[in-house]
Design an enzyme around this catalytic site. Sequence first.
Site, mmCIF file in Angstrom:
data_model
loop_
_atom_site.group_PDB
_atom_site.id
_atom_site.type_symbol
_atom_site.label_atom_id
_atom_site.label_comp_id
_atom_site.label_asym_id
_atom_site.label_seq_id
_atom_site.Cartn_x
_atom_site.Cartn_y
_atom_site.Cartn_z
ATOM 1 N N GLN A 667 56.548 28.692 61.857
ATOM 2 C CA GLN A 667 57.206 27.855 62.852
ATOM 3 C C GLN A 667 56.205 27.076 63.686
ATOM 4 O O GLN A 667 56.498 25.971 64.143
ATOM 5 C CB GLN A 667 58.073 28.719 63.771
ATOM 6 C CG GLN A 667 59.297 29.284 63.089
ATOM 7 C CD GLN A 667 60.163 28.202 62.474
ATOM 8 O OE1 GLN A 667 60.685 27.346 63.157
ATOM 9 N NE2 GLN A 667 60.297 28.217 61.148
ATOM 10 N N HIS A 670 55.470 23.408 62.828
ATOM 11 C CA HIS A 670 56.499 22.364 62.950
ATOM 12 C C HIS A 670 56.064 21.263 63.905
ATOM 13 O O HIS A 670 56.252 20.079 63.655
ATOM 14 C CB HIS A 670 57.817 22.965 63.449
ATOM 15 C CG HIS A 670 58.739 23.349 62.338
ATOM 16 N ND1 HIS A 670 59.319 22.432 61.500
ATOM 17 C CD2 HIS A 670 59.180 24.556 61.911
ATOM 18 C CE1 HIS A 670 60.078 23.052 60.614
ATOM 19 N NE2 HIS A 670 60.020 24.345 60.839
ATOM 20 N N GLU A 736 65.872 31.173 68.094
ATOM 21 C CA GLU A 736 66.461 30.439 66.965
ATOM 22 C C GLU A 736 66.364 31.283 65.694
ATOM 23 O O GLU A 736 67.333 31.484 64.980
ATOM 24 C CB GLU A 736 65.715 29.112 66.784
ATOM 25 C CG GLU A 736 66.184 28.304 65.593
ATOM 26 C CD GLU A 736 65.278 27.121 65.305
ATOM 27 O OE1 GLU A 736 65.714 26.207 64.558
ATOM 28 O OE2 GLU A 736 64.129 27.087 65.796
ATOM 29 N N HIS A 737 65.158 31.763 65.401
ATOM 30 C CA HIS A 737 64.928 32.638 64.251
ATOM 31 C C HIS A 737 64.451 33.992 64.762
ATOM 32 O O HIS A 737 63.519 34.054 65.567
ATOM 33 C CB HIS A 737 63.851 32.072 63.319
ATOM 34 C CG HIS A 737 64.114 30.683 62.838
ATOM 35 N ND1 HIS A 737 63.591 29.554 63.463
ATOM 36 C CD2 HIS A 737 64.851 30.229 61.789
ATOM 37 C CE1 HIS A 737 63.991 28.478 62.812
ATOM 38 N NE2 HIS A 737 64.756 28.849 61.804
ATOM 39 N N ASP A 770 65.013 28.735 55.663
ATOM 40 C CA ASP A 770 64.766 27.321 55.930
ATOM 41 C C ASP A 770 65.065 26.454 54.709
ATOM 42 O O ASP A 770 65.408 25.276 54.853
ATOM 43 C CB ASP A 770 63.297 27.111 56.335
ATOM 44 C CG ASP A 770 63.124 27.002 57.841
ATOM 45 O OD1 ASP A 770 64.125 27.156 58.560
ATOM 46 O OD2 ASP A 770 61.996 26.759 58.288
ATOM 47 N N HIS A 829 109.545 19.991 81.626
ATOM 48 C CA HIS A 829 109.265 20.955 80.569
ATOM 49 C C HIS A 829 110.468 21.878 80.366
ATOM 50 O O HIS A 829 110.889 22.141 79.225
ATOM 51 C CB HIS A 829 108.023 21.799 80.926
ATOM 52 C CG HIS A 829 106.721 21.094 80.691
ATOM 53 N ND1 HIS A 829 106.325 19.995 81.411
ATOM 54 C CD2 HIS A 829 105.732 21.344 79.798
ATOM 55 C CE1 HIS A 829 105.142 19.605 80.991
ATOM 56 N NE2 HIS A 829 104.754 20.403 80.007
#
Length: 842
Positions: A667, A670, A736-737, A770, A829
């Site tokens: 990661q 990235h 996230e992971h 991924d 109603h």
Amino acid sequence: MPAAVFLPLVDPTAAALIPALALIGPLLVPAGLLSAVRPSIPPTGSYIVDATGSSNDLVAILNDGAQAVVVSAAQLETLDVPRERIIVSIAENEVAAAASLSHKAAGVLITSAEGTHTAKSLGLQNTDVYLQLKTLPAADALVESVRTSLPSTLVIPTASLTTGVTTSTHLSIADAFLAPVVSDRPDGLFPTIVSSSTHSSRPLGMVYSSRESVAEAIKSQKGVYQSRKHGLWRKGETSGSVQDLVAIQLDCDTDSLVFEVVQHGTGFCHLGTPTCFGSFTGLARLEDTLKSRLQSAPEGSYTQRLFTDEKLLRAKIMEEAEELCDAQTKEEVAFEAADLFYFALTRAVSKGVSLKDIELALDAKGKKVTRRKGDAKPKWEEKVASPAAPAPAAPAPSATASGSIRMRTTKLSEVPQNERPALLKRPVLNSLAMIDKVKPIVERVRNEGDAGLKAMTKQFDKAELSSNVQRAPFPTPGEDVLPKVVRDAIDQAYANVKAFHAAQVDPAPLRVETMPGVVCSRFARPIQRVGIYVPGGTAILPSTAIMLGVPAQVAGCKEIVLATPPRPDGSISPEVLYVAQLTGVTTILKAGGAQAVAALAYGTAEVPKVDKIFGPGNQWVTAAKMLVQNDTDALVSIDMPAGPSEVLVIADATANPVFVASDLLSQAEHGVDSQVVLVGISLTPDHLSAIEAEVERQALALPRVEIARVAISKSLIVLADSLAEGMAFSNEYAPEHLILHLADAPGAVATVENAGSVFVGAFSPESCGDYASGTNHTLPTNGYARQFSGVNTLAFQKHITSQEITKEGLSVLGPVVVTLAEREGLEAHANAVRVRLHELNK
């Protein structure tokens, strides 16, 4: 140095005139009077020192703030300072030598009988001429002398000047200053721009001046102008929004003025705004906000905390300075510099220092002609040469080479509860600040459409496009650009992801009979038009195209617009193009960043407007998605605020250091704003050192090592005493992971409460998720896994409910509805049911 209209020569009796004279330009101060006169010159004023024949240290005079020094030809030969800081004094009978001296001096001061010399007549270029008359005419005739001497500058002793009206013995400062000014207006007024001395981001407004108003402004040192309707206008006389006058300047054509002022009160404009052109922006607006917060910060606000916690502010300044040094791209540098400016200005404001004070300090530094070597202090050289030592609670690291790749380490049990939230923060700026940055980009696409989009693609992606889009059918990339082995890998990943996402489709509508005769249903329908964002930038990501294109295809979306930055030649990477073909993409938008998000949200003549936008991206993309989803004009939703990638690895004593390090780096490569976290469960110092050594060894072998180096430097090792403590931290962090390197990894899954996707065991690397295992890799980041799921097939659908009620069902349900509607006071109603019950009871 720019020539002045006239140059006042200060004499010992001039103290009262100095503040007024400093408004209109530099003062000429004899070296012998400098120590006495200097305290009277305002910080914004400038002065030239006449040092001819003086034994003073001329370099010291310049370092101390003098704009220039006047020296003799003999002194000039021995003076080694920049040309623009020197004026050479010569007698009238020596003017022939002026041209030979001008290459060493920016100006010449000539003692003259009549004052007819100019730079042109002397054959000088880029040199100012100052004329000191041996005999001055009567004061009332001096105005004409000032005018006729131009473009040379007349030196006038302060004994001949006054802030009052011109007489035969004293020349009005205002008359001398305005001698060259002309007006093309029938009323003889001069257009005047009013600017803020403290806020230089934009002018305050435009007014008019007269000779009378300028004289009054100089005399009172206040903002005084000429109203075309009401005569002399002393700004703020009735409203209290007065102005302290700092400087007056002429423009290059001598037909308009600039007043530089310190504005008090509510602002300059009669509407109560700071300027007639709206509010201040940038640093000026930030300074105003910080000053306001210093006086009355909301209780518990972050800015208040910065003002009251010097230790925190000090740490943030050092942290942001380091992040600025680590930033690589233009956007990252701007982003980190803005953050550093915020904290630095907070420090300045807390100590009563304004932007103007900082500008004056910069100007003072700029006047120095000698400077220290400028090397860093030893402690900072050592810090750059080797990484900072970890916190005392952490195990001692093994020795590493210079510039090693290391994470920060902390022991969870030793962190006070009130400091725990700081461990959860990602290395990104707050979303509100980013939204402010992307607004101009989004607005440009809204206002300019395809033309604006093309311009920004050319600016940011260096691609000049004839069209912003490419429509299906797309050509199949040849094997020369997409080898068979790559195509086969894409095909396998596509099949796996499609199988998993196809299984998520509701097999049939949900149908429930809630009571006899009342059947409620729910059925799925695809979102008609979707946009999928595939980042480009530092990596080609066909995997993201698969992860977004497949669920859109499986869900049955009729229009799929794939946005991705083009290559410099305007083409799309063959990998992404092939996936677009596989997944049924209908249009490719050749754009990236916030501008692509805006085009998807609002549509253009070329780009179809979509109903929902999916996909990860950097902070600019995430902020743009959050901005457009809240705009009712866009009528667009988003999948989630998916920002920079992140991973949290939980490892115990059974973890393989090689595997753990590889997962962290998967990661970190990235982008520089990615974050990785290692939660160590009862790790020994040796085990931790082995992991750290592996991180560095593997990182140095990566082609994207510099990106990984920056990401790792911002990342964190958290040492926990038990799995329960470590998992509690992970659930609060909401990664996230989440990767579990544990003796009983499957058993630990039951305790996972917040995560985007979980990778169970040593042989489940995040990379598989991924690319090709089948789960989706577009996942919530920045802690949003507490509220959001990752992208799935259902995200590309909406669910519609229906109800079918028989006569028998309504006869039982109807009275219940009538009772509730009447209780809420909604008679219409109730009536809709009553009329039906009445019909049934006939």
